[in-house]
Scaffold this motif. Sequence first.
Motif, PDB file in Angstrom:
ATOM      1  N   LEU A  66       0.615  -1.469  -0.248  1.00 26.74           N
ATOM      2  CA  LEU A  66       0.123  -0.087   0.124  1.00 26.74           C
ATOM      3  C   LEU A  66       0.638   0.931   0.047  1.00 26.74           C
ATOM      4  CD1 LEU A  66      -3.315   1.003   0.123  1.00 26.74           C
ATOM      5  CD2 LEU A  66      -2.901   1.374   2.467  1.00 26.74           C
ATOM      6  N   VAL A  67       0.818   2.201  -0.963  1.00 23.56           N
ATOM      7  CA  VAL A  67       1.447   3.473  -0.995  1.00 23.56           C
ATOM      8  C   VAL A  67       0.922   4.043  -0.588  1.00 23.56           C
ATOM      9  CG1 VAL A  67       3.000   4.587  -2.732  1.00 23.56           C
ATOM     10  CG2 VAL A  67       2.865   2.055  -3.065  1.00 23.56           C
ATOM     11  N   PRO A  68       1.296   5.307   0.371  1.00 27.07           N
ATOM     12  CA  PRO A  68       1.024   6.779   0.751  1.00 27.07           C
ATOM     13  C   PRO A  68       0.801   7.511  -0.147  1.00 27.07           C
ATOM     14  CG  PRO A  68       1.014   5.527   2.598  1.00 27.07           C
ATOM     15  CD  PRO A  68       2.270   4.793   1.501  1.00 27.07           C
ATOM     16  N   LEU A  69       0.711   8.511  -1.107  1.00 24.57           N
ATOM     17  CA  LEU A  69       1.036   9.585  -1.642  1.00 24.57           C
ATOM     18  C   LEU A  69       0.907  10.906  -1.822  1.00 24.57           C
ATOM     19  CD1 LEU A  69       2.310   9.609  -4.418  1.00 24.57           C
ATOM     20  CD2 LEU A  69       0.788   9.560  -5.897  1.00 24.57           C
ATOM     21  N   GLN A  70       1.558  11.756  -0.684  1.00 29.70           N
ATOM     22  CA  GLN A  70       0.982  13.073  -1.123  1.00 29.70           C
ATOM     23  C   GLN A  70       0.935  13.467  -2.093  1.00 29.70           C
ATOM     24  OE1 GLN A  70       4.201  15.051   1.287  1.00 29.70           O
ATOM     25  NE2 GLN A  70       2.714  17.372   1.808  1.00 29.70           N
ATOM     26  N   CYS A  71      -0.159  14.671  -1.652  1.00 28.55           N
ATOM     27  CA  CYS A  71      -0.897  15.170  -2.692  1.00 28.55           C
ATOM     28  C   CYS A  71       0.053  16.447  -3.219  1.00 28.55           C
ATOM     29  CB  CYS A  71      -2.332  15.556  -2.509  1.00 28.55           C
ATOM     30  SG  CYS A  71      -3.212  14.397  -2.217  1.00 28.55           S
ATOM     31  N   GLU A  72       1.336  16.841  -3.596  1.00 28.64           N
ATOM     32  CA  GLU A  72       1.725  17.934  -3.870  1.00 28.64           C
ATOM     33  C   GLU A  72       2.555  17.624  -5.473  1.00 28.64           C
ATOM     34  OE1 GLU A  72       6.117  16.438  -2.119  1.00 28.64           O
ATOM     35  OE2 GLU A  72       5.172  17.714  -0.769  1.00 28.64           O
ATOM     36  N   PHE A  73       3.327  18.524  -6.058  1.00 27.94           N
ATOM     37  CA  PHE A  73       3.936  18.809  -7.126  1.00 27.94           C
ATOM     38  C   PHE A  73       4.951  16.921  -7.660  1.00 27.94           C
ATOM     39  CE2 PHE A  73       7.081  20.323 -10.278  1.00 27.94           C
ATOM     40  CZ  PHE A  73       6.398  20.653 -10.537  1.00 27.94           C
ATOM     41  N   PHE A  74       5.717  17.450  -6.561  1.00 28.34           N
ATOM     42  CA  PHE A  74       6.488  15.837  -7.042  1.00 28.34           C
ATOM     43  C   PHE A  74       6.029  14.481  -7.032  1.00 28.34           C
ATOM     44  CE2 PHE A  74       9.585  19.480  -5.937  1.00 28.34           C
ATOM     45  CZ  PHE A  74       9.787  20.032  -7.635  1.00 28.34           C
ATOM     46  N   ALA A  75       4.652  14.439  -6.777  1.00 28.85           N
ATOM     47  CA  ALA A  75       4.329  13.287  -5.844  1.00 28.85           C
ATOM     48  C   ALA A  75       5.009  11.564  -6.816  1.00 28.85           C
ATOM     49  CB  ALA A  75       2.922  13.383  -5.890  1.00 28.85           C
ATOM     50  N   LEU A  76       4.476  12.401  -7.473  1.00 32.30           N
ATOM     51  CA  LEU A  76       3.898  11.252  -8.675  1.00 32.30           C
ATOM     52  C   LEU A  76       6.097  10.898  -9.282  1.00 32.30           C
ATOM     53  CD1 LEU A  76       1.746  11.599 -11.095  1.00 32.30           C
ATOM     54  CD2 LEU A  76       1.445  10.260  -9.878  1.00 32.30           C
ATOM     55  N   GLU A  77       7.384  11.313  -8.853  1.00 32.04           N
ATOM     56  CA  GLU A  77       8.184  11.640  -9.407  1.00 32.04           C
ATOM     57  C   GLU A  77       9.021  10.210  -8.755  1.00 32.04           C
ATOM     58  OE1 GLU A  77      10.330  14.624  -9.939  1.00 32.04           O
ATOM     59  OE2 GLU A  77      10.345  15.481 -11.016  1.00 32.04           O
ATOM     60  N   GLY A  78       8.363   9.896  -7.625  1.00 27.89           N
ATOM     61  CA  GLY A  78       9.127   8.975  -7.320  1.00 27.89           C
ATOM     62  C   GLY A  78       8.410   7.765  -7.104  1.00 27.89           C
ATOM     63  N   LEU A  79       7.053   7.604  -7.425  1.00 28.05           N
ATOM     64  CA  LEU A  79       6.514   6.420  -7.573  1.00 28.05           C
ATOM     65  C   LEU A  79       7.085   5.434  -8.618  1.00 28.05           C
ATOM     66  CD1 LEU A  79       4.050   5.734  -6.315  1.00 28.05           C
ATOM     67  CD2 LEU A  79       2.578   6.591  -8.219  1.00 28.05           C
ATOM     68  N   SER A  80       7.724   5.761  -9.852  1.00 27.53           N
ATOM     69  CA  SER A  80       8.161   5.087 -10.696  1.00 27.53           C
ATOM     70  C   SER A  80       9.338   4.159 -10.053  1.00 27.53           C
ATOM     71  CB  SER A  80       8.721   5.620 -11.810  1.00 27.53           C
ATOM     72  OG  SER A  80       9.393   6.880 -11.870  1.00 27.53           O
ATOM     73  N   GLN A  81       9.768   4.590  -9.010  1.00 24.90           N
ATOM     74  CA  GLN A  81      11.618   3.392  -8.779  1.00 24.90           C
ATOM     75  C   GLN A  81      10.827   2.905  -7.860  1.00 24.90           C
ATOM     76  OE1 GLN A  81      14.640   4.080  -9.657  1.00 24.90           O
ATOM     77  NE2 GLN A  81      14.046   1.994  -8.524  1.00 24.90           N
ATOM     78  N   LEU A  82       9.409   3.212  -7.130  1.00 26.33           N
ATOM     79  CA  LEU A  82       8.987   2.186  -5.967  1.00 26.33           C
ATOM     80  C   LEU A  82       8.365   0.917  -6.235  1.00 26.33           C
ATOM     81  CD1 LEU A  82       7.946   0.997  -3.645  1.00 26.33           C
ATOM     82  CD2 LEU A  82       6.302   3.365  -4.229  1.00 26.33           C
ATOM     83  N   GLY A 132      -2.492  -0.923  -3.094  1.00 25.27           N
ATOM     84  CA  GLY A 132      -3.447   0.142  -4.161  1.00 25.27           C
ATOM     85  C   GLY A 132      -1.862   1.682  -3.483  1.00 25.27           C
ATOM     86  N   ILE A 133      -3.275   3.016  -4.103  1.00 33.57           N
ATOM     87  CA  ILE A 133      -1.870   3.771  -3.970  1.00 33.57           C
ATOM     88  C   ILE A 133      -3.329   4.687  -3.239  1.00 33.57           C
ATOM     89  CG2 ILE A 133      -0.992   6.479  -4.764  1.00 33.57           C
ATOM     90  CD1 ILE A 133      -0.566   3.982  -7.218  1.00 33.57           C
ATOM     91  N   VAL A 134      -2.862   5.552  -1.861  1.00 36.27           N
ATOM     92  CA  VAL A 134      -4.038   6.465  -1.309  1.00 36.27           C
ATOM     93  C   VAL A 134      -3.459   7.627  -0.828  1.00 36.27           C
ATOM     94  CG1 VAL A 134      -2.793   5.406   1.072  1.00 36.27           C
ATOM     95  CG2 VAL A 134      -5.169   6.334   1.155  1.00 36.27           C
ATOM     96  N   LEU A 135      -4.228   8.501  -1.501  1.00 34.44           N
ATOM     97  CA  LEU A 135      -3.423   9.695  -1.507  1.00 34.44           C
ATOM     98  C   LEU A 135      -3.875  10.684  -0.083  1.00 34.44           C
ATOM     99  CD1 LEU A 135      -5.586  11.056  -5.112  1.00 34.44           C
ATOM    100  CD2 LEU A 135      -3.193  10.325  -4.579  1.00 34.44           C
ATOM    101  N   THR A 136      -2.970  11.115   0.438  1.00 30.47           N
ATOM    102  CA  THR A 136      -2.970  11.993   1.325  1.00 30.47           C
ATOM    103  C   THR A 136      -2.887  13.342   1.757  1.00 30.47           C
ATOM    104  OG1 THR A 136      -0.365  11.338   1.925  1.00 30.47           O
ATOM    105  CG2 THR A 136      -1.468   9.898   2.832  1.00 30.47           C
ATOM    106  N   MET A 137      -2.909  13.982   2.767  1.00 31.21           N
ATOM    107  CA  MET A 137      -2.862  15.483   2.912  1.00 31.21           C
ATOM    108  C   MET A 137      -4.087  16.041   1.822  1.00 31.21           C
ATOM    109  SD  MET A 137       1.381  14.624   3.896  1.00 31.21           S
ATOM    110  CE  MET A 137       1.607  14.624   4.968  1.00 31.21           C
ATOM    111  N   HIS A 138      -5.446  16.042   1.370  1.00 32.37           N
ATOM    112  CA  HIS A 138      -6.183  16.261   0.364  1.00 32.37           C
ATOM    113  C   HIS A 138      -6.761  16.472   1.188  1.00 32.37           C
ATOM    114  CE1 HIS A 138      -8.757  15.612  -2.270  1.00 32.37           C
ATOM    115  NE2 HIS A 138      -8.028  14.853  -3.086  1.00 32.37           N
TER     116      HIS A 138
END
Length: 268
Positions: A156-172, A191-197
């Motif tokens: 499960l991947v927490p993903l912060q709602c910010e500009f660089f959020a998707l950049e590191g996802l590819s490496q993961l 799943g990917i859960v969007l945080t700090m929304h």
Amino acid sequence: MSPIIDGPRPHIIALANQKGGVGKTTTAINLAAGLAELGFRVLLVDIDPQGNASTGLGISPQNRKLTSYDLIVDGVSPQDVVQMTSVDSVWIIPANADLSSADLEIVSHEKRSFLLHDALRQPELDSYAFDYLLIDCPPSLSLLTINAMVAADSVLVPLQCEFFALEGLSQLMLTIRDVRRSANPALRIEGIVLTMHDMRNKLTSQVEADARATMGDVVMKTTIPRNVRVSEAPSHALPVLSYDPASKGAVAYRALAKELASKRKTVR
């Protein structure tokens, strides 16, 4: 402790993101509490050297004489490291700074990527009859994180709602693919859960739109709002579900727990 109960093996979920400050540990704590509210028995395995999940569930440093370090590096029995928390039906294997050296200490071990996998499948854990094991990973793609992915059924991947959020996802995602190929072919993305929304913020809407366009149904329907109660709860050593049960953050984490459980058709 409960007597040994024959039943299905607990579902193991690694919460991972190599980027810090995305709400990973907060999600681990509150997802555990949310699943417990649904009637499940949950073990949170803290393998982050910062030990924030342990602190957030009320395990003081002096009560961490045996930790996940001892489980992974020294092979102690799971029964010796599992502790009760103040949250009903939530247990924890705590962590402390000893884990900072774990990567170096296990790198030469023949089964270095399987140490946590083997530890979490010892029969001593069967007596607890856990339904879920949640692994709170370090904010890095370290050997500890690899251990978590090898041990887990899903990530499960927490993903912060910010500009660089998707950049590191590819490496993961590449790391998950490599683990599938080399050690755990059954590993899937929970799943990917969007945080700090924050829907008042246009950037949040753009990040969410980009994430859903890129990842599709892998993105959880539930989003976790930016909420001051969520931020305050750890200082009281409580999940937000206990600290302020009616807060927006608590409502969201309950919804996330129910969404996750419904994917396994285990809602009670």
